[in-house]
Design a protein around this motif. Structure first.
Motif, PDB file in Angstrom:
ATOM      1  N   TYR A 249       0.813  -1.215   0.000  1.00 38.49           N
ATOM      2  CA  TYR A 249       0.000   0.000   0.000  1.00 38.49           C
ATOM      3  C   TYR A 249       0.846   1.264   0.000  1.00 38.49           C
ATOM      4  CZ  TYR A 249       0.323  -1.839   4.792  1.00 38.49           C
ATOM      5  OH  TYR A 249       0.746  -2.437   5.947  1.00 38.49           O
ATOM      6  N   GLY A 250       2.004   1.202  -0.621  1.00 35.90           N
ATOM      7  CA  GLY A 250       2.744   2.414  -0.942  1.00 35.90           C
ATOM      8  C   GLY A 250       3.569   3.011   0.175  1.00 35.90           C
ATOM      9  N   THR A 251       4.054   2.195   1.103  1.00 34.99           N
ATOM     10  CA  THR A 251       4.915   2.727   2.154  1.00 34.99           C
ATOM     11  C   THR A 251       6.263   3.124   1.571  1.00 34.99           C
ATOM     12  OG1 THR A 251       3.833   1.272   3.754  1.00 34.99           O
ATOM     13  CG2 THR A 251       5.929   2.241   4.411  1.00 34.99           C
ATOM     14  N   ALA A 252       6.729   4.321   1.930  1.00 29.46           N
ATOM     15  CA  ALA A 252       8.010   4.807   1.407  1.00 29.46           C
ATOM     16  C   ALA A 252       8.613   5.773   2.411  1.00 29.46           C
ATOM     17  CB  ALA A 252       7.810   5.498   0.055  1.00 29.46           C
ATOM     18  N   ILE A 253       9.944   5.886   2.377  1.00 33.86           N
ATOM     19  CA  ILE A 253      10.646   6.775   3.296  1.00 33.86           C
ATOM     20  C   ILE A 253      11.914   7.272   2.623  1.00 33.86           C
ATOM     21  CG2 ILE A 253      11.971   4.914   4.389  1.00 33.86           C
ATOM     22  CD1 ILE A 253      11.528   6.391   7.080  1.00 33.86           C
ATOM     23  N   MET A 254      12.317   8.489   2.984  1.00 31.70           N
ATOM     24  CA  MET A 254      13.544   9.037   2.405  1.00 31.70           C
ATOM     25  C   MET A 254      14.227   9.965   3.400  1.00 31.70           C
ATOM     26  SD  MET A 254      14.153  11.402  -0.973  1.00 31.70           S
ATOM     27  CE  MET A 254      13.536  12.833  -0.124  1.00 31.70           C
ATOM     28  N   LYS A 255      15.525   9.841   3.503  1.00 32.71           N
ATOM     29  CA  LYS A 255      16.340  10.788   4.246  1.00 32.71           C
ATOM     30  C   LYS A 255      16.609  11.996   3.353  1.00 32.71           C
ATOM     31  CE  LYS A 255      20.974  11.321   6.235  1.00 32.71           C
ATOM     32  NZ  LYS A 255      21.337  12.439   5.340  1.00 32.71           N
TER      33      LYS A 255
ATOM     34  N   ALA B  60       8.198  10.543   4.977  1.00 35.35           N
ATOM     35  CA  ALA B  60       7.706   9.172   4.822  1.00 35.35           C
ATOM     36  C   ALA B  60       6.211   9.187   4.542  1.00 35.35           C
ATOM     37  CB  ALA B  60       8.003   8.346   6.072  1.00 35.35           C
ATOM     38  N   ARG B  61       5.733   8.082   4.045  1.00 32.74           N
ATOM     39  CA  ARG B  61       4.297   7.933   3.786  1.00 32.74           C
ATOM     40  C   ARG B  61       3.930   6.456   3.822  1.00 32.74           C
ATOM     41  NH1 ARG B  61       2.597   6.566  -1.300  1.00 32.74           N
ATOM     42  NH2 ARG B  61       0.682   7.750  -0.972  1.00 32.74           N
ATOM     43  N   THR B  62       2.652   6.178   4.034  1.00 31.93           N
ATOM     44  CA  THR B  62       2.143   4.816   3.935  1.00 31.93           C
ATOM     45  C   THR B  62       0.666   4.874   3.589  1.00 31.93           C
ATOM     46  OG1 THR B  62       1.940   2.675   5.068  1.00 31.93           O
ATOM     47  CG2 THR B  62       1.621   4.632   6.415  1.00 31.93           C
TER      48      THR B  62
END
Length: 557
Positions: free
Chosen positions: A321-327, A334-336
């Motif tokens: 379901y589109g979980t993503a994270i970035m430094k 981040a998102r989910t």
């Protein structure tokens, strides 16, 4: 006779499928074809290898071909591209010959899209930002030693991670993005916060434009708005297209972008053919519809399921379901799950709650805020998604919320979670807990919560409207930090005694510093028969961070 499993593609899903197939069936004959000389390397680590954060290229090579051959008994065919597939005859073709299969696992990934730029074909100082071959081209060009300025086309995850690492390597960086925001999947307010971080670091960010032409003689890029940029090198990371033509041409069901539609067993619509990785869709676990989430996490899970099933096992991959994270420098975004963009596209009703909460208690040194918005069904209250931004603890909270989405929890369930507490790690009321309480309060108390971007649209469209903007901070805060234009100030602790200064017939927009006092003010107004109350979520801190329109004001005493 041994069953033969052929796997096409050696980056992520393919090796995962091969290893699982062998663990499932010791007797199967397993062949893996890879068109390049490399398998199983960490594409997401490439930006960090450019800056030296990852010390060497060898660190990116996760699994060497010899390991698959010796430990798992897989026959590896490097530099042997599959050029055609005959699903009826169950045969694949390469320049070296033809190979029959009993089961086929299609793990061809995606390819970088080449933008339509005049002069690109004769320009040598550019590369994609996707594969190990791209990395080798960049490093062998010598630009990390000689270039002063590098332009990145595309402001997605890889583009921005590359921008940060080039900055750390001492380069001046321009990022060009055709869209009106960076990080297109995120809601615009979170993108704006991330954009501010880039600009504070001196990244030259150009939104709403593209590169239309290149002068190879002068290293000059011409943008679609007519502006020109002189650069030493260009990296392109705008999008990826699934490599699926060999199967879609044979009638395989696909999404609009060409990604293969598979079931939870990773089976395509063609008999005995599985697909996994960036070339395949997976179910969206919120909507139940096929979606494309090109992430390494899904590639490995999908490959594992495909390998097990091709070898006679029973495995499923229910989707994502589109979980993503970035430094991003000192920050994390981040998102989910789903956000307004995807919810509106799907036609799903939703409500949202935006909060600013400390990642640690206020009494603990160096407290940092987390900006958190959750999205949920306004009636069932089931959690749809979340987006987060902050310096500390974002990774922990997004994983908690991702788990809550999988479990189909509601906003009322969030405060019931027994989350770890100690001052170095979390306040007694964790930001996830605060978001759940705030969302429930908004629905149950029936005041309207509005985010800063929505409020700005109202104020901008009708600056002299029949409404009141009420700032309930203390005068000292306003003198120090500023206020929203046309706001009046009645501190929260004086509000009950000064209600007569407000017009009950007018719509009121209330805000404080971060949200709590605005919430309390909204309740006071509601209990005193004010009917049109809007609490600006995240208060002035969110307004300043997202909108940036701040004016000085002499407080009303």
């Amino acid at each position: 006779m041994k069953e033969r499993i052929i796997i096409i593609g050696g980056l992520s899903a393919g090796p995962s499928a091969a290893a699982k197939a062998r663990r499932t069936n010791e007797q199967a004959e397993i062949l893996l074809f890879e068109k390049t000389s490399h398998i199983s390397y960490a594409t997401c680590g490439i930006p960090y290898a450019m800056s030296g954060k990852i010390a060497s290229r060898d660190k990116l090579m996760v699994v060497k071909p010899q390991l698959l051959e010796q430990r798992f008994g897989v026959e590896i065919h490097l530099n042997e591209p599959v050029i055609d597939i005959d699903p009826e005859q169950q045969t694949v073709y390469t320049p070296e010959g033809k190979y029959a299969y009993d089961k086929l696992i299609f793990a061809t990934g995606g390819r970088a899209v080449v933008p339509p730029i005049d002069g690109l074909s004769s320009y040598k100082n550019w590369a994609h930002a996707k594969t190990i071959e791209d990395f080798d081209k960049v490093m062998s060009s010598g630009i990390m030693e000689t270039a002063e300025h590098i332009t990145i086309v595309g402001a997605g995850l890889i583009g921005l991670e590359t921008a940060e690492n080039l900055y750390h390597a001492g380069k001046k960086v321009t990022v060009i993005e055709l869209g009106d925001q960076i990080l297109a999947p995120w809601d615009k307010k979170f993108a704006r916060m991330a954009e501010a971080v880039l600009q504070e670091r001196g990244i030259d960010l150009r939104l709403g434009v593209s590169v239309s032409a290149i002068d190879a003689q002068t290293n000059t890029l011409t943008l679609s708005n007519g502006e020109q940029i002189s650069t030493d090198y260009m990296l392109v990371g705008i999008s990826v297209k699934p490599n699926t033509e060999m199967l879609t041409a044979k009638g395989a069901e696909q999404l609009g972008n060409g990604a293969l539609i598979v079931n939870e067993r990773m089976e395509t619509s063609l008999p005995n053919i599985y697909a996994a990785g960036d070339c395949a869709s997976i179910p969206n676990m919120v909507t139940g519809t096929p979606c494309w989430f090109p992430m390494g996490t899904h590639s490995n899970k999908g490959g594992r399921a495909a390998g097990a099933n091709a070898a006679g096992g029973k495995a499923t991959f229910e989707g994502g379901y589109g979980t993503a994270i970035m430094k991003l420098f000192d920050y994390t975004i981040a998102r989910t799950g789903m956000n307004p963009k995807t919810l509106e596209k799907a036609g799903l009703p939703y409500a949202s709650t935006f909060v600013i909460a400390g990642a640690t208690p206020s009494f603990y040194p160096n407290q940092k805020d987390i900006y958190l918005e959750i999205y949920y069904h306004p009636e069932t209250r089931q959690l749809y998604g979340a987006e987060l931004f902050g310096e500390v603890g974002v990774d922990k909270r997004v994983d908690v919320l991702a788990t809550a989405i999988y479990a189909k929890l509601t906003i009322d369930d969030l405060p019931k979670l027994d989350l770890a507490y100690a001052p170095p790690f979390s306040p007694a009321k964790d930001p996830v807990i605060v978001a759940g309480y705030t969302a429930s309060n908004s629905l149950d108390n029936q005041y309207n919560e509005i985010n800063a971007a929505e409020a700005d649209c109202i104020f901008t469209a009708n600056p002299a409207g029949d409404y009141t903007i009420l700032d309930v901070r203390n005068p000292q805060e306003i003198e120090k930090n500023g206020t929203i234009e046309n706001a009046i100030n009645i501190p929260l602790d004086s509000l009950r005694d000064r209600l007569q200064e407000l017009n009950k017939e007018q719509e009121i927009f209330v805000y404080c510093a971060k949200g709590l006092r605005g919430y309390l003010a909204s309740l006071i107004l509601q209990h005193n028969e004010f009917l049109q109350i809007n609490n600006i979520a995240g208060g002035f801190t969110a307004w300043q961070k997202i909108i940036g329109k701040v004016v000085e004001m002499t407080p009303v005493h």
